[in-house]
Scaffold this active site. Structure first.
Site, PDB file in Angstrom:
ATOM      1  N   ASP A  47       0.904  -1.167   0.024  1.00  0.00           N
ATOM      2  CA  ASP A  47      -0.090   0.015  -0.030  1.00  0.00           C
ATOM      3  C   ASP A  47       0.873   1.129   0.170  1.00  0.00           C
ATOM      4  O   ASP A  47       1.825   1.478   1.001  1.00  0.00           O
ATOM      5  CB  ASP A  47      -0.937  -0.022   1.289  1.00  0.00           C
ATOM      6  CG  ASP A  47      -1.729   1.167   1.204  1.00  0.00           C
ATOM      7  OD1 ASP A  47      -3.025   1.114   0.790  1.00  0.00           O
ATOM      8  OD2 ASP A  47      -1.361   2.282   1.857  1.00  0.00           O
ATOM      9  N   TYR A  52       2.957   9.775   0.201  1.00  0.00           N
ATOM     10  CA  TYR A  52       3.818   9.135   1.140  1.00  0.00           C
ATOM     11  C   TYR A  52       5.318   9.314   0.402  1.00  0.00           C
ATOM     12  O   TYR A  52       6.248   9.042   1.123  1.00  0.00           O
ATOM     13  CB  TYR A  52       3.769   7.655   1.056  1.00  0.00           C
ATOM     14  CG  TYR A  52       2.264   7.294   1.689  1.00  0.00           C
ATOM     15  CD1 TYR A  52       1.369   8.043   2.247  1.00  0.00           C
ATOM     16  CD2 TYR A  52       1.959   5.947   1.399  1.00  0.00           C
ATOM     17  CE1 TYR A  52       0.065   7.605   3.066  1.00  0.00           C
ATOM     18  CE2 TYR A  52       0.512   5.375   1.934  1.00  0.00           C
ATOM     19  CZ  TYR A  52      -0.317   6.523   2.914  1.00  0.00           C
ATOM     20  OH  TYR A  52      -1.406   6.161   3.170  1.00  0.00           O
ATOM     21  N   LYS A  81      -3.025   5.930  -3.937  1.00  0.00           N
ATOM     22  CA  LYS A  81      -4.098   7.015  -3.851  1.00  0.00           C
ATOM     23  C   LYS A  81      -3.787   8.304  -4.630  1.00  0.00           C
ATOM     24  O   LYS A  81      -2.929   8.701  -4.787  1.00  0.00           O
ATOM     25  CB  LYS A  81      -4.097   6.918  -2.170  1.00  0.00           C
ATOM     26  CG  LYS A  81      -4.220   5.866  -1.535  1.00  0.00           C
ATOM     27  CD  LYS A  81      -4.279   5.857   0.034  1.00  0.00           C
ATOM     28  CE  LYS A  81      -3.916   4.684   0.760  1.00  0.00           C
ATOM     29  NZ  LYS A  81      -2.718   4.336   1.024  1.00  0.00           N
ATOM     30  N   ASN A 159     -11.131   7.144   3.890  1.00  0.00           N
ATOM     31  CA  ASN A 159     -11.442   8.434   4.964  1.00  0.00           C
ATOM     32  C   ASN A 159     -12.904   8.689   4.419  1.00  0.00           C
ATOM     33  O   ASN A 159     -12.935   9.993   4.596  1.00  0.00           O
ATOM     34  CB  ASN A 159     -10.414   9.387   5.065  1.00  0.00           C
ATOM     35  CG  ASN A 159      -8.952   8.816   5.423  1.00  0.00           C
ATOM     36  OD1 ASN A 159      -8.897   8.393   6.564  1.00  0.00           O
ATOM     37  ND2 ASN A 159      -8.053   9.149   4.665  1.00  0.00           N
ATOM     38  N   PRO A 208      -4.113  -0.233  11.991  1.00  0.00           N
ATOM     39  CA  PRO A 208      -4.974  -1.360  12.740  1.00  0.00           C
ATOM     40  C   PRO A 208      -4.315  -1.866  14.347  1.00  0.00           C
ATOM     41  O   PRO A 208      -4.836  -2.616  14.909  1.00  0.00           O
ATOM     42  CB  PRO A 208      -4.847  -2.510  12.019  1.00  0.00           C
ATOM     43  CG  PRO A 208      -3.673  -2.510  10.980  1.00  0.00           C
ATOM     44  CD  PRO A 208      -3.248  -0.990  10.898  1.00  0.00           C
ATOM     45  N   LEU A 209      -3.129  -1.149  14.657  1.00  0.00           N
ATOM     46  CA  LEU A 209      -2.687  -1.085  16.001  1.00  0.00           C
ATOM     47  C   LEU A 209      -2.752   0.154  16.432  1.00  0.00           C
ATOM     48  O   LEU A 209      -2.153   0.409  17.405  1.00  0.00           O
ATOM     49  CB  LEU A 209      -1.098  -1.752  16.015  1.00  0.00           C
ATOM     50  CG  LEU A 209      -1.042  -3.011  14.938  1.00  0.00           C
ATOM     51  CD1 LEU A 209       0.402  -3.407  15.017  1.00  0.00           C
ATOM     52  CD2 LEU A 209      -1.708  -4.163  15.722  1.00  0.00           C
ATOM     53  N   ARG A 262       8.899  -8.042  13.688  1.00  0.00           N
ATOM     54  CA  ARG A 262       7.154  -7.371  13.864  1.00  0.00           C
ATOM     55  C   ARG A 262       6.512  -7.884  12.790  1.00  0.00           C
ATOM     56  O   ARG A 262       5.410  -8.300  12.941  1.00  0.00           O
ATOM     57  CB  ARG A 262       7.440  -5.944  13.914  1.00  0.00           C
ATOM     58  CG  ARG A 262       7.651  -5.680  15.294  1.00  0.00           C
ATOM     59  CD  ARG A 262       7.052  -4.416  15.996  1.00  0.00           C
ATOM     60  NE  ARG A 262       7.578  -3.750  17.025  1.00  0.00           N
ATOM     61  CZ  ARG A 262       8.642  -2.746  16.702  1.00  0.00           C
ATOM     62  NH1 ARG A 262       8.851  -2.133  15.776  1.00  0.00           N
ATOM     63  NH2 ARG A 262       9.372  -2.423  17.824  1.00  0.00           N
ATOM     64  N   GLU A 265       5.552 -11.255  13.122  1.00  0.00           N
ATOM     65  CA  GLU A 265       4.767 -11.438  14.297  1.00  0.00           C
ATOM     66  C   GLU A 265       3.328 -10.961  13.567  1.00  0.00           C
ATOM     67  O   GLU A 265       2.244 -11.654  13.965  1.00  0.00           O
ATOM     68  CB  GLU A 265       5.090 -10.328  15.294  1.00  0.00           C
ATOM     69  CG  GLU A 265       3.930 -10.316  16.498  1.00  0.00           C
ATOM     70  CD  GLU A 265       4.432  -9.090  17.289  1.00  0.00           C
ATOM     71  OE1 GLU A 265       3.506  -8.604  17.977  1.00  0.00           O
ATOM     72  OE2 GLU A 265       5.552  -8.697  17.473  1.00  0.00           O
TER      73      GLU A 265
END
Length: 315
Positions: A47, A52, A81, A159, A208-209, A262, A265
């Site tokens: 993504d 960005y 985007k 959004n 999401p975290l 991570r 994970e």
């Protein structure tokens, strides 16, 4: 690789876990290394966005792997985007994105925010004089054109509140395939998820975290005693609990970590099964939104005078 995919209303499938490539440093080399590593670990959804600044790095890393025959273009799902400054011409904007990526098509192209800016307004935080009147109808017509021309396989939004989705559907010939929004155990988006489900629009969760690594983010989700105790119970990590919660709600999750352990994970969240008690406890968590969008609100030039105008009832 685990075959965890979701089928979208436009007929194509999208991997449920995506790697987000926004980073405040935007160091090209770091981003490229992270993508090579992610591919090794089984990530197939990437993504990015014009704003960005990571499109060239994403394209470079993926092209290299395609040339090396490690993967084929069809194996990866790439999302980018449309920034507010390109609402007047989504087709040219997407062609520029494809040039930066070095690709012939995108899998998904999203309207980044329901905000139109002057063509030269390329900062992530617009100035007061940068705003223009939003004409979503012509923006969406441009997005549909991108799809017709084969520049992308699917189009969607990001959004957008329930109300803004409903308004878009009044004139859209193509229903958005995705609405990418902030969603995590402490910002559960139940109303928006219902609206999107009614129209078969897939909800994709960014942060999401709770975006613990970002300047605007928070560690509230991963530090929540409830999330921690659920993690302990399942011999999992708080991050895995939060991601599995999102996946269980039928959403895809865009995770943003360039750290190998991570990343691993996060992939492990597929192995976790939450029970009814876990969902109940998460549903009772206090809610707070991290990406509030204050930078798009002003009293003079923005179509949104207040945060309530921007998010309607969804805040």
């Amino acid at each position: 690789m685990r075959n965890n995919q979701v089928r979208l209303n436009c007929g194509i499938t999208m991997p449920v876990i995506g790697l987000g490539t926004y980073s405040s440093q935007n160091d090209r080399e770091t981003t490229e290394l992270a993508i090579h590593m992610a591919l090794k670990l089984g990530y197939r959804h990437f993504d990015t966005a014009k704003i960005y600044g990571s499109e060239p790095a994403v394209g470079n890393a993926l092209r290299k792997e395609i040339l090396d025959k490690t993967i084929e273009r069809e194996d990866v799902f790439v999302t980018s985007k449309l920034w507010g400054s390109d609402h007047h011409d989504p087709v040219s904007a997407l062609k520029q994105t494809l040039q930066k990526l070095g690709m012939e098509y995108l899998d998904m192209y999203l309207v980044h925010w329901p905000v139109k800016l002057k063509p030269w307004a390329c900062d992530s935080v617009p100035k007061e004089e940068d705003f223009e009147k939003l004409d979503l109808e012509s923006t969406w017509a441009g997005m549909e054109k991108c799809m017709e021309m084969g520049l992308c396989r699917c189009i969607g939004v990001s959004n957008f509140s329930s109300k803004k989705i409903e308004r878009l559907l009044d004139f859209a010939s193509v229903t958005p395939a995705v609405n990418q929004v902030e969603m995590h155990p402490m910002w559960r988006q139940s109303k928006l998820r219902e609206t999107c489900a009614d129209h078969k629009i897939h909800v994709s969760a960014y942060s999401p975290l709770g975006a613990p690594g970002n300047a605007w983010g928070s560690t509230a989700v991963v530090d929540s005693p409830i999330i921690k105790s659920i993690a302990l119970k399942h011999k999992a990590t708080p991050a895995q609990v939060a991601l599995q919660w999102g996946i269980s709600k039928g959403s895809s999750v865009i995770v943003k970590s360039f750290n190998k352990d991570r990343m691993k994970e996060n992939m492990g969240s597929f192995d976790l099964k939450l029970d009814d008690q876990d969902f109940l406890e998460i549903d009772n968590l206090e809610q707070s939104k991290t990406m509030r969008g204050d930078f798009l609100v002003n009293q003079t030039t923005s179509p949104y005078k207040t945060l309530h105008d921007l998010w309607d009832e969804d805040i």
